[in-house]
Design a protein around this motif. Structure first.
Motif, PDB file in Angstrom:
ATOM      1  N   SER A 444       0.818  -1.221   0.000  1.00  0.00           N
ATOM      2  CA  SER A 444       0.000   0.000   0.000  1.00  0.00           C
ATOM      3  C   SER A 444       0.848   1.267   0.000  1.00  0.00           C
ATOM      4  CB  SER A 444      -0.921   0.026   1.227  1.00  0.00           C
ATOM      5  OG  SER A 444      -1.811  -1.043   1.178  1.00  0.00           O
ATOM      6  N   TYR A 445       2.097   1.167   0.481  1.00  0.00           N
ATOM      7  CA  TYR A 445       2.983   2.340   0.493  1.00  0.00           C
ATOM      8  C   TYR A 445       3.400   2.732  -0.927  1.00  0.00           C
ATOM      9  CZ  TYR A 445       3.791   2.127   5.543  1.00  0.00           C
ATOM     10  OH  TYR A 445       3.643   2.163   6.893  1.00  0.00           O
ATOM     11  N   MET A 446       3.311   1.764  -1.844  1.00  0.00           N
ATOM     12  CA  MET A 446       3.886   1.988  -3.176  1.00  0.00           C
ATOM     13  C   MET A 446       2.854   2.429  -4.210  1.00  0.00           C
ATOM     14  SD  MET A 446       6.040  -1.501  -3.045  1.00  0.00           S
ATOM     15  CE  MET A 446       6.866  -1.952  -1.532  1.00  0.00           C
ATOM     16  N   VAL A 447       1.602   2.567  -3.793  1.00  0.00           N
ATOM     17  CA  VAL A 447       0.563   2.923  -4.768  1.00  0.00           C
ATOM     18  C   VAL A 447      -0.071   4.261  -4.394  1.00  0.00           C
ATOM     19  CG1 VAL A 447       0.014   0.519  -5.304  1.00  0.00           C
ATOM     20  CG2 VAL A 447      -1.188   1.677  -3.451  1.00  0.00           C
ATOM     21  N   THR A 448      -0.900   4.779  -5.289  1.00  0.00           N
ATOM     22  CA  THR A 448      -1.566   6.052  -4.988  1.00  0.00           C
ATOM     23  C   THR A 448      -2.629   5.821  -3.910  1.00  0.00           C
ATOM     24  OG1 THR A 448      -3.249   5.661  -6.648  1.00  0.00           O
ATOM     25  CG2 THR A 448      -1.287   6.875  -7.364  1.00  0.00           C
ATOM     26  N   SER A 449      -3.020   6.930  -3.273  1.00  0.00           N
ATOM     27  CA  SER A 449      -3.998   6.787  -2.186  1.00  0.00           C
ATOM     28  C   SER A 449      -5.323   6.237  -2.718  1.00  0.00           C
ATOM     29  CB  SER A 449      -4.212   8.125  -1.484  1.00  0.00           C
ATOM     30  OG  SER A 449      -4.640   9.081  -2.417  1.00  0.00           O
ATOM     31  N   ALA A 450      -5.662   6.587  -3.964  1.00  0.00           N
ATOM     32  CA  ALA A 450      -6.931   6.113  -4.528  1.00  0.00           C
ATOM     33  C   ALA A 450      -6.935   4.587  -4.621  1.00  0.00           C
ATOM     34  CB  ALA A 450      -7.154   6.729  -5.901  1.00  0.00           C
ATOM     35  N   VAL A 451      -5.809   4.006  -5.085  1.00  0.00           N
ATOM     36  CA  VAL A 451      -5.715   2.543  -5.212  1.00  0.00           C
ATOM     37  C   VAL A 451      -5.779   1.905  -3.818  1.00  0.00           C
ATOM     38  CG1 VAL A 451      -4.211   0.626  -5.925  1.00  0.00           C
ATOM     39  CG2 VAL A 451      -4.401   2.674  -7.352  1.00  0.00           C
TER      40      VAL A 451
ATOM     41  N   VAL B  65      -4.772  20.585   3.180  1.00  0.00           N
ATOM     42  CA  VAL B  65      -5.467  19.347   3.526  1.00  0.00           C
ATOM     43  C   VAL B  65      -5.166  18.278   2.466  1.00  0.00           C
ATOM     44  CG1 VAL B  65      -7.763  18.328   3.720  1.00  0.00           C
ATOM     45  CG2 VAL B  65      -7.270  20.449   4.882  1.00  0.00           C
ATOM     46  N   CYS B  66      -5.070  18.697   1.198  1.00  0.00           N
ATOM     47  CA  CYS B  66      -4.806  17.726   0.118  1.00  0.00           C
ATOM     48  C   CYS B  66      -3.437  17.927  -0.543  1.00  0.00           C
ATOM     49  CB  CYS B  66      -5.869  17.823  -0.968  1.00  0.00           C
ATOM     50  SG  CYS B  66      -7.542  17.641  -0.372  1.00  0.00           S
ATOM     51  N   HIS B  67      -3.024  19.194  -0.707  1.00  0.00           N
ATOM     52  CA  HIS B  67      -1.778  19.462  -1.431  1.00  0.00           C
ATOM     53  C   HIS B  67      -0.576  19.411  -0.492  1.00  0.00           C
ATOM     54  CE1 HIS B  67      -3.632  20.930  -5.221  1.00  0.00           C
ATOM     55  NE2 HIS B  67      -4.622  21.292  -4.416  1.00  0.00           N
ATOM     56  N   PRO B  68       0.394  18.523  -0.729  1.00  0.00           N
ATOM     57  CA  PRO B  68       1.611  18.558   0.097  1.00  0.00           C
ATOM     58  C   PRO B  68       2.497  19.729  -0.337  1.00  0.00           C
ATOM     59  CG  PRO B  68       1.815  16.866  -1.576  1.00  0.00           C
ATOM     60  CD  PRO B  68       0.452  17.475  -1.754  1.00  0.00           C
ATOM     61  N   VAL B  69       3.442  20.109   0.525  1.00  0.00           N
ATOM     62  CA  VAL B  69       4.363  21.191   0.161  1.00  0.00           C
ATOM     63  C   VAL B  69       5.297  20.690  -0.938  1.00  0.00           C
ATOM     64  CG1 VAL B  69       6.241  22.666   0.978  1.00  0.00           C
ATOM     65  CG2 VAL B  69       4.251  22.272   2.418  1.00  0.00           C
ATOM     66  N   LYS B  70       5.941  19.550  -0.643  1.00  0.00           N
ATOM     67  CA  LYS B  70       6.899  18.999  -1.616  1.00  0.00           C
ATOM     68  C   LYS B  70       6.320  17.735  -2.265  1.00  0.00           C
ATOM     69  CE  LYS B  70      10.642  20.648   1.247  1.00  0.00           C
ATOM     70  NZ  LYS B  70      11.370  20.268   2.431  1.00  0.00           N
ATOM     71  N   VAL B  71       6.912  17.379  -3.398  1.00  0.00           N
ATOM     72  CA  VAL B  71       6.456  16.174  -4.103  1.00  0.00           C
ATOM     73  C   VAL B  71       6.696  14.953  -3.209  1.00  0.00           C
ATOM     74  CG1 VAL B  71       6.867  14.699  -6.126  1.00  0.00           C
ATOM     75  CG2 VAL B  71       6.963  17.190  -6.354  1.00  0.00           C
ATOM     76  N   GLU B  72       5.690  14.108  -3.054  1.00  0.00           N
ATOM     77  CA  GLU B  72       5.856  12.880  -2.279  1.00  0.00           C
ATOM     78  C   GLU B  72       5.079  11.729  -2.916  1.00  0.00           C
ATOM     79  OE1 GLU B  72       2.641  13.310   1.282  1.00  0.00           O
ATOM     80  OE2 GLU B  72       4.410  14.571   1.484  1.00  0.00           O
ATOM     81  N   VAL B  73       5.498  10.502  -2.582  1.00  0.00           N
ATOM     82  CA  VAL B  73       4.849   9.321  -3.179  1.00  0.00           C
ATOM     83  C   VAL B  73       3.403   9.229  -2.686  1.00  0.00           C
ATOM     84  CG1 VAL B  73       4.976   6.796  -3.415  1.00  0.00           C
ATOM     85  CG2 VAL B  73       7.071   8.140  -3.188  1.00  0.00           C
ATOM     86  N   GLY B  74       2.499   8.917  -3.604  1.00  0.00           N
ATOM     87  CA  GLY B  74       1.102   8.694  -3.232  1.00  0.00           C
ATOM     88  C   GLY B  74       0.336   9.962  -2.900  1.00  0.00           C
ATOM     89  N   MET B  75       0.872  11.137  -3.302  1.00  0.00           N
ATOM     90  CA  MET B  75       0.169  12.387  -2.940  1.00  0.00           C
ATOM     91  C   MET B  75      -1.186  12.468  -3.647  1.00  0.00           C
ATOM     92  SD  MET B  75       2.682  15.119  -4.757  1.00  0.00           S
ATOM     93  CE  MET B  75       2.960  15.181  -6.525  1.00  0.00           C
ATOM     94  N   ARG B  76      -2.155  13.076  -2.925  1.00  0.00           N
ATOM     95  CA  ARG B  76      -3.523  13.150  -3.451  1.00  0.00           C
ATOM     96  C   ARG B  76      -3.665  14.235  -4.510  1.00  0.00           C
ATOM     97  NH1 ARG B  76      -7.295  10.955   0.138  1.00  0.00           N
ATOM     98  NH2 ARG B  76      -6.311  10.212   2.039  1.00  0.00           N
ATOM     99  N   ALA B  77      -2.863  15.309  -4.347  1.00  0.00           N
ATOM    100  CA  ALA B  77      -2.997  16.469  -5.227  1.00  0.00           C
ATOM    101  C   ALA B  77      -1.598  17.020  -5.510  1.00  0.00           C
ATOM    102  CB  ALA B  77      -3.869  17.507  -4.539  1.00  0.00           C
ATOM    103  N   PRO B  78      -1.443  17.790  -6.607  1.00  0.00           N
ATOM    104  CA  PRO B  78      -0.103  18.291  -6.954  1.00  0.00           C
ATOM    105  C   PRO B  78       0.564  19.062  -5.810  1.00  0.00           C
ATOM    106  CG  PRO B  78      -1.654  18.722  -8.726  1.00  0.00           C
ATOM    107  CD  PRO B  78      -2.462  18.201  -7.585  1.00  0.00           C
TER     108      PRO B  78
END
Lengths: 583, 174
Positions: A444-451, B65-78
């Motif tokens: 789960s750490y390696m996928v997007t939150s939606a997945v 709430v959705c946008h992180p400051v820096k790019v991160e894995v699995g982020m919900r929004a840019p």
């Protein structure tokens, strides 16, 4: 108490309910005449503690009692039905005792409900006017259903003795009707809360467009389902607390044995149903996210993020109480001592899961703090996410299910020829499902939150449910006709085991108070989210400490009232015994 | 029996005190107050506009709430830190003026979803966020400043903002 005839009980119910409603409307009328007019933006202020705290306490107390009187009939009637079909007198007795509890609790529920009925329109007239404009007809349906439910409830309880034998089927059907009424009330009240939180059917300025859409909001059905299951968990918890109270105050071994069994049965119903709660809670969360992603994230990871840590503390405590209770219970099972060696492993698994579950995602409380530290804590950020928390929840629930299984099979020896294979399958299912849940958690750490949210988490919980179903079926087959080493010695329990039962219920009640606050607080400074702003001086979210103190006050008041109810039941029973009537 | 009742009382009251204690002393204590409207004065400099926009992004706008400051894995929004550059690229791809693109992203975010993200952002000129025209312009200027040339100013950019709000209203968006 049960010497009232069924027909007289109906009159009693009508008088009582009409009296409460009459008092409610009369006081409301007088207060509206006597009190100063509300402020320009539609508020009056409750002295000293303020309107918000007053309504908060009363609403939560009413919700607790309502949860109890709606939740208990579900399993009381089910037990009456099973007892009737199996001709089991003991099941009929416990069903009757559960019914006694919720019938007498109706009066307290109505009393607290009347205070709420007076408080809301007096303190928040503009908001209530708006609610009545949008959902007014549902309130009148609610009143009608409340009458029918009360009458069915009274008739159901007071006709118990008369409707034994060939009328039992009709009596069970009456119980079914009681539950239908209860569920209808639940649906109506959930529609009100659903409209306030995820409104629909109105214009941006709050004008009614479509009433059905205002009822059928995003939250309506998932909230109703969540409450339905939680009501059973809570109701059974209170029944377990009652049994514990009666065990502690028991005067002979027969009473101790019965209330030990009642406590065990109630606690297992409570915990069994609580297994469904994360699933229906998840559905509720998905609907909130679908309505407004911001609200969902604010609830899960914004201001309320730390209260999820608090929730983990509480559920973890409940699981610890349950495991402790089951481990002590092994003492009363002949053959139970064979399983003591496994307890320490289960304890370690629970403890580790608890630790992961407790890890906060971020140590920041506000968005300002999050910005300063770069959104998430560098260490906690990776352990405190839902990927690891969901895994920890699944593993600790699995460990608790194992504690329950051990208790159930501890006094039995399977006699089927494939017993060895059965044990191997069981070990494979337990280890396999745990490894699978952990592997999914890591992936789960390696996928997007939606997945993760839409695919992996449901699979993870699905594996857990599938494995407990397999284990349940496997054990039922393997232990069919098993050699019984000895019957459980009901009543042979140390008193401290009963405090574990009380601990479960107190913790669950506190949890309900906190989750109720979070659900309501999710609207932030809105009476109706995005439609009607809260402009009162209370339009802000208090500190977590403040919310915790209010939750404790509500829980203590609730237990004082419940204690009064338990004490009254014992008094009435003694009075009936003296009078020669059976209760 | 009396001893049992006393112990029972201790368990009930003790647990409640314990939970209140955790809430009071183990959880961080802060209140969440409703955001205040930020008044943007005519002729505000772009530096000040960007600074005001930053404040709104991290407070009333609730963008974090959705946008992180820096790019991160699995982020919900840019991520905010590179959002200006990303927007500039997308505006070119869609053959749109940068100003229109930024305002469209704020008032009608479902019109275009960046690859890899879901359609989940609400129109922030509407309730519950309800940013005013001035606040929207400040936010847009701040977003531009994250990797692109800032061309948005107040009140000069108001007509472009209104154009995008009107377009969204005609679509009947939520």
């Amino acid at each position: 108490m049960a010497d009232v005839s069924p027909s007289k009980s109906l009159i009693k119910g009508v008088i009582k309910l009409t009296l409460f409603l009459g008092i409610g409307f009369a006081v409301l009328f007088i207060l509206n005449k006597v009190l100063a007019a509300p402020t320009e933006d539609g508020y009056r202020f409750f002295p000293v503690i303020g309107s918000r705290v007053w309504v908060w306490v009363i609403a939560q107390l009413h919700l607790n009692f309502a949860a109890f009187v709606l939740g208990v009939p579900i399993f009381a009637v089910s037990m009456e039905f099973i007892g009737w079909r199996r001709n089991d007198e003991r099941l009929d007795r416990i069903a009757y005792d559960f019914t006694k509890l919720f019938t007498l609790a109706y009066t307290l529920t109505a009393a607290v409900g009347t205070i709420l009925l007076i408080s809301l329109p007096v303190l928040y007239p503009k908001f209530i006017d708006h609610l009545m404009k949008i959902l007014g007809p549902t309130w009148w349906v609610y009143v009608v259903v409340m009458y029918v439910e009360t009458l069915v409830c009274y008739y159901y309880f007071y006709s118990w003795k008369q409707m034994k034998g060939n009328k039992k089927g009709k009596h069970v059907a009456l119980g079914g009707l009681l539950n239908i009424m209860g569920m209808t009330m639940l649906l109506i009240t959930s529609a009100w809360v659903g409209y306030m939180t995820t409104p629909g059917g109105v214009s941006d300025t709050g004008e009614l467009i479509n009433r059905w859409h205002a009822i059928k909001t995003y939250m309506w059905i998932p909230l109703s389902l969540h409450r339905l299951v939680a009501n059973v968990v809570f109701g059974a918890g209170i029944a377990a607390a009652y049994a514990a109270y009666r065990f502690i105050t028991a005067e002979n071994d027969e009473q101790r044995a019965y209330y030990d069994w009642m406590g065990y049965t109630s606690a297992m119903i409570s915990i069994g149903f609580s297994l469904i709660l994360p699933g229906v809670g998840y559905m509720l969360g998905v609907e909130i996210y679908t309505f407004n992603e911001q609200m969902g994230i604010q609830l899960m990871g914004g201001f309320f993020a730390w209260l999820w840590v608090m929730q983990a503390i509480l559920i973890g405590a409940i699981l610890m109480f349950v495991n402790y209770y089951l481990w002590i219970s092994l003492n009363k099972m002949p053959g139970g001592e064979r399983y003591f060696k496994y307890v320490k492993f289960l304890f370690i698994v629970n403890l580790l899961s608890y630790a992961v579950w407790l890890t906060p995602h971020s140590i920041a409380l506000s968005l300002e703090e999050a910005r300063r530290m770069g959104a998430y804590h560098p260490v906690l950020g990776s352990l405190g996410v839902m990927a690891s928390k969901n895994t920890a929840v699944v593993v600790s629930y699995m460990a608790t299910f194992l504690s329950f299984t051990i208790f159930k099979i501890s006094n039995k020896e399977p006699v089927v020829s494939w017993a060895k294979l059965g044990h191997a399958i069981r070990a494979f299912v337990i280890v396999g499902s745990t490894v699978a849940a952990i592997a999914i958690g890591i992936y789960s750490y390696m996928v997007t939150s939606a997945v993760r949210v839409k695919i992996l988490s449901p699979i993870q919980f699905g594996i857990f449910f599938l494995s407990i179903i397999i284990l349940f079926v496997l054990d039922s087959m393997m232990y069919k006709g098993a050699k019984i080493i000895g019957e459980p010695k009901w009543g042979k329990m140390p008193e401290r085991s009963q405090y574990a039962l009380i601990g479960i219920t107190v913790t669950f009640t506190w949890l309900m108070a906190m989750m109720g606050y979070m659900r309501s607080g999710g609207r932030q400074f809105w009476h109706v989210y995005g439609i009607m702003k809260d402009t009162s001086p209370d339009a802000y979210l208090p500190t977590h400490g403040y919310a915790a103190v209010v939750s404790s006050i509500v829980t203590v008041i609730f237990f004082a009232l419940i204690g009064l109810l338990f004490w009254s039941i014992m008094k009435l029973e003694k009075a009936s015994e003296k009078g020669g009537a059976k209760t | 029996m009396k001893g049992g009742i006393l112990k029972l009382l201790i368990v009930v009251v003790g647990l409640n005190i314990f939970f209140a204690y955790i809430g009071l002393y183990f959880l961080p204590q802060s209140e969440s107050r409703p955001p205040k409207e930020t008044k943007i004065e005519k002729g505000i400099t772009q530096e000040d506009l960007i600074a005001v926009g930053e404040q709104i992004v991290f407070s009333k706008g609730q963008c974090m709430v959705c946008h992180p400051v820096k790019v991160e894995v699995g982020m919900r929004a840019p991520a905010i830190s590179t959002i200006g550059a990303e927007m500039e690229k997308s505006a070119k791809e869609r053959n749109m003026k940068m100003e229109n693109y930024v305002f469209e992203a704020l008032v009608d975010p479902s019109a275009y979803i960046q690859k890899g993200f879901e359609n989940m952002m609400p129109s922030i000129h509407k309730p519950p966020t309800s940013l005013t025209d001035g606040e929207l312009i400040a936010v847009a200027a701040y977003l531009q400043s994250k990797g692109a040339k800032v061309t948005i100013s107040y009140p000069e950019s108001v007509p472009i903002l209104k154009e995008e709000i009107d377009k969204e209203a005609k679509k009947g968006g939520k």
